[in-house]
Motif scaffolding. Sequence first.
Motif, mmCIF file in Angstrom:
data_model
loop_
_atom_site.group_PDB
_atom_site.id
_atom_site.type_symbol
_atom_site.label_atom_id
_atom_site.label_comp_id
_atom_site.label_asym_id
_atom_site.label_seq_id
_atom_site.Cartn_x
_atom_site.Cartn_y
_atom_site.Cartn_z
ATOM 1 N N ASN A 49 2.831 -1.419 26.227
ATOM 2 C CA ASN A 49 2.618 -2.287 25.076
ATOM 3 C C ASN A 49 1.238 -1.990 24.509
ATOM 4 O O ASN A 49 0.262 -1.910 25.252
ATOM 5 C CB ASN A 49 2.719 -3.761 25.501
ATOM 6 N N THR A 50 1.144 -1.849 23.174
ATOM 7 C CA THR A 50 -0.106 -1.440 22.538
ATOM 8 C C THR A 50 -0.892 -2.603 21.936
ATOM 9 O O THR A 50 -1.873 -2.375 21.226
ATOM 10 C CB THR A 50 0.172 -0.405 21.428
ATOM 11 N N GLY A 51 -0.505 -3.847 22.207
ATOM 12 C CA GLY A 51 -1.207 -4.999 21.648
ATOM 13 C C GLY A 51 -2.660 -5.072 22.120
ATOM 14 O O GLY A 51 -2.961 -4.783 23.275
ATOM 15 N N MET A 52 -3.550 -5.501 21.214
ATOM 16 C CA MET A 52 -4.975 -5.616 21.558
ATOM 17 C C MET A 52 -5.294 -6.954 22.216
ATOM 18 O O MET A 52 -6.282 -7.079 22.943
ATOM 19 C CB MET A 52 -5.827 -5.428 20.307
ATOM 20 N N VAL A 53 -4.514 -7.969 21.929
ATOM 21 C CA VAL A 53 -4.685 -9.286 22.537
ATOM 22 C C VAL A 53 -3.301 -9.824 22.897
ATOM 23 O O VAL A 53 -2.286 -9.256 22.512
ATOM 24 C CB VAL A 53 -5.392 -10.280 21.580
ATOM 25 N N GLY A 54 -3.283 -10.928 23.639
ATOM 26 C CA GLY A 54 -2.012 -11.591 23.908
ATOM 27 C C GLY A 54 -1.358 -11.247 25.227
ATOM 28 O O GLY A 54 -0.138 -11.317 25.345
ATOM 29 N N TYR A 55 -2.170 -10.914 26.254
ATOM 30 C CA TYR A 55 -1.531 -10.605 27.540
ATOM 31 C C TYR A 55 -0.829 -11.807 28.177
ATOM 32 O O TYR A 55 0.195 -11.617 28.846
ATOM 33 C CB TYR A 55 -2.521 -9.949 28.519
ATOM 34 N N PRO A 56 -1.277 -13.071 27.979
ATOM 35 C CA PRO A 56 -0.492 -14.184 28.542
ATOM 36 C C PRO A 56 0.902 -14.277 27.920
ATOM 37 O O PRO A 56 1.868 -14.600 28.608
ATOM 38 C CB PRO A 56 -1.335 -15.420 28.201
ATOM 39 N N GLU A 57 0.980 -13.982 26.611
ATOM 40 C CA GLU A 57 2.278 -14.007 25.942
ATOM 41 C C GLU A 57 3.145 -12.820 26.369
ATOM 42 O O GLU A 57 4.347 -12.974 26.615
ATOM 43 C CB GLU A 57 2.089 -13.990 24.412
ATOM 44 N N SER A 58 2.532 -11.646 26.474
ATOM 45 C CA SER A 58 3.298 -10.437 26.808
ATOM 46 C C SER A 58 3.939 -10.531 28.189
ATOM 47 O O SER A 58 5.129 -10.243 28.352
ATOM 48 C CB SER A 58 2.398 -9.195 26.751
ATOM 49 N N ILE A 59 3.177 -10.932 29.193
ATOM 50 C CA ILE A 59 3.725 -10.889 30.554
ATOM 51 C C ILE A 59 4.675 -12.051 30.842
ATOM 52 O O ILE A 59 5.370 -12.034 31.860
ATOM 53 C CB ILE A 59 2.614 -10.811 31.621
ATOM 54 N N THR A 60 4.734 -13.055 29.941
ATOM 55 C CA THR A 60 5.724 -14.124 30.086
ATOM 56 C C THR A 60 6.921 -13.921 29.176
ATOM 57 O O THR A 60 7.816 -14.768 29.118
ATOM 58 C CB THR A 60 5.098 -15.508 29.796
ATOM 59 N N ASP A 61 6.957 -12.802 28.461
ATOM 60 C CA ASP A 61 8.082 -12.471 27.578
ATOM 61 C C ASP A 61 9.277 -12.049 28.430
ATOM 62 O O ASP A 61 9.198 -11.058 29.156
ATOM 63 C CB ASP A 61 7.657 -11.342 26.634
ATOM 64 N N PRO A 62 10.411 -12.774 28.352
ATOM 65 C CA PRO A 62 11.576 -12.414 29.167
ATOM 66 C C PRO A 62 12.123 -11.019 28.890
ATOM 67 O O PRO A 62 12.866 -10.479 29.712
ATOM 68 C CB PRO A 62 12.608 -13.490 28.789
ATOM 69 N N SER A 63 11.772 -10.417 27.750
ATOM 70 C CA SER A 63 12.217 -9.047 27.460
ATOM 71 C C SER A 63 11.702 -8.055 28.497
ATOM 72 O O SER A 63 12.253 -6.966 28.652
ATOM 73 C CB SER A 63 11.747 -8.616 26.070
ATOM 74 N N TYR A 64 10.615 -8.409 29.205
ATOM 75 C CA TYR A 64 10.021 -7.520 30.200
ATOM 76 C C TYR A 64 10.564 -7.753 31.609
ATOM 77 O O TYR A 64 10.049 -7.164 32.563
ATOM 78 C CB TYR A 64 8.503 -7.678 30.205
ATOM 79 N N LYS A 65 11.567 -8.576 31.751
ATOM 80 C CA LYS A 65 12.137 -8.819 33.070
ATOM 81 C C LYS A 65 12.606 -7.501 33.688
ATOM 82 O O LYS A 65 13.320 -6.720 33.056
ATOM 83 C CB LYS A 65 13.315 -9.795 32.962
ATOM 84 N N GLY A 66 12.183 -7.244 34.916
ATOM 85 C CA GLY A 66 12.575 -6.022 35.603
ATOM 86 C C GLY A 66 11.720 -4.820 35.268
ATOM 87 O O GLY A 66 11.977 -3.721 35.765
ATOM 88 N N GLN A 67 10.673 -5.022 34.450
ATOM 89 C CA GLN A 67 9.858 -3.894 34.001
ATOM 90 C C GLN A 67 8.423 -3.984 34.502
ATOM 91 O O GLN A 67 7.867 -5.074 34.644
ATOM 92 C CB GLN A 67 9.866 -3.816 32.477
ATOM 93 N N ILE A 68 7.841 -2.822 34.763
ATOM 94 C CA ILE A 68 6.417 -2.702 35.077
ATOM 95 C C ILE A 68 5.712 -2.444 33.755
ATOM 96 O O ILE A 68 5.943 -1.425 33.110
ATOM 97 C CB ILE A 68 6.166 -1.553 36.068
ATOM 98 N N LEU A 69 4.873 -3.376 33.338
ATOM 99 C CA LEU A 69 4.271 -3.319 32.010
ATOM 100 C C LEU A 69 2.890 -2.672 32.047
ATOM 101 O O LEU A 69 2.011 -3.104 32.792
ATOM 102 C CB LEU A 69 4.171 -4.729 31.415
ATOM 103 N N VAL A 70 2.702 -1.663 31.212
ATOM 104 C CA VAL A 70 1.419 -0.988 31.048
ATOM 105 C C VAL A 70 0.788 -1.492 29.755
ATOM 106 O O VAL A 70 1.391 -1.396 28.685
ATOM 107 C CB VAL A 70 1.593 0.544 30.970
#
Length: 289
Positions: A49-70
């Motif tokens: 994910n290339t977002g500059m801010v918003g890591y609390p929102e990104s890691i609670t996004d259900p779209s990332y279920k089962g994924q290792i997020l970079v």
Amino acid sequence: PQPLLIPLDYYFFLMDSSKEAKLILENGQEFKGFSFGAERSVSGEVVFNTGMVGYPESITDPSYKGQILVLTYPLIGNYGVPGKEIENNLLKNFESDRIQVQALVVSDYSFEYSHWNAKKSLAEWLKEENIPAIYGIDTRKLTKTLREEGAMLGKIIVNDDDVPFYDPNTIDIVKEVSIKEPIIYNENKKNKKVVVVDCGVKNNIIRNLIKRNLTVVRVPYDYDFLTGFFDGLIISNGPGDPKMCRETVYNIGRAMKHSIPTFGICLGNQLLALAAGEGHPVAVGEIAE
């Protein structure tokens, strides 16, 4: 007041005291770093994910279920984690009620945080929810690999405790993030009514519908929503392979025959395509917000 100056030696001490960990991709590439989350090994699909801010929102996004997020932005954790305030029966500062990612990968983790709304550090939150995380990774090289070769499986190894690769696209993972029973938000007889098929819907989608004076009926992903009256249909974002959501595709196909205004978001758009007879997976390793 004088600014708080933290000695550089302090950061080196924190790095030296961190437990070593490594990320291994299915193509054999290894990236060595240090653990700052739960100290356990885990595997999943690696995306960025290339977002500059918003890591609390990104890691609670259900779209990332089962994924290792970079996270490609180099400095993560500097503003901590906000509190769990409730608004319209939804967590105000997060996209769901828990961390959804399998694990988190960053370049530089900030051990010190500062924000008026912060309640804890990112590391504390990750450990509370038993989510592994690794920093000190060359995320530029890693992202380039994912961009050129597409999302691939990977695993984070801590304490030399190896685990097999896990592919979330081989199971009906939407079942793990969808609600079990319908929920109604902003109920008012004067409002237009919109059905949201919850394939892993982000809280912000529902918040924005409420702001537009709509009554939102949130239903499970395999729910027969055609049994009631409504003015519009939204098929939400979510994780995994859309072809696993057979009941959802069937219900969408039925809805399309009734000329109901219908809108698909991310996974929801792929489900719409499958219901219409077309559908192709996205190969690139980036997940857009």
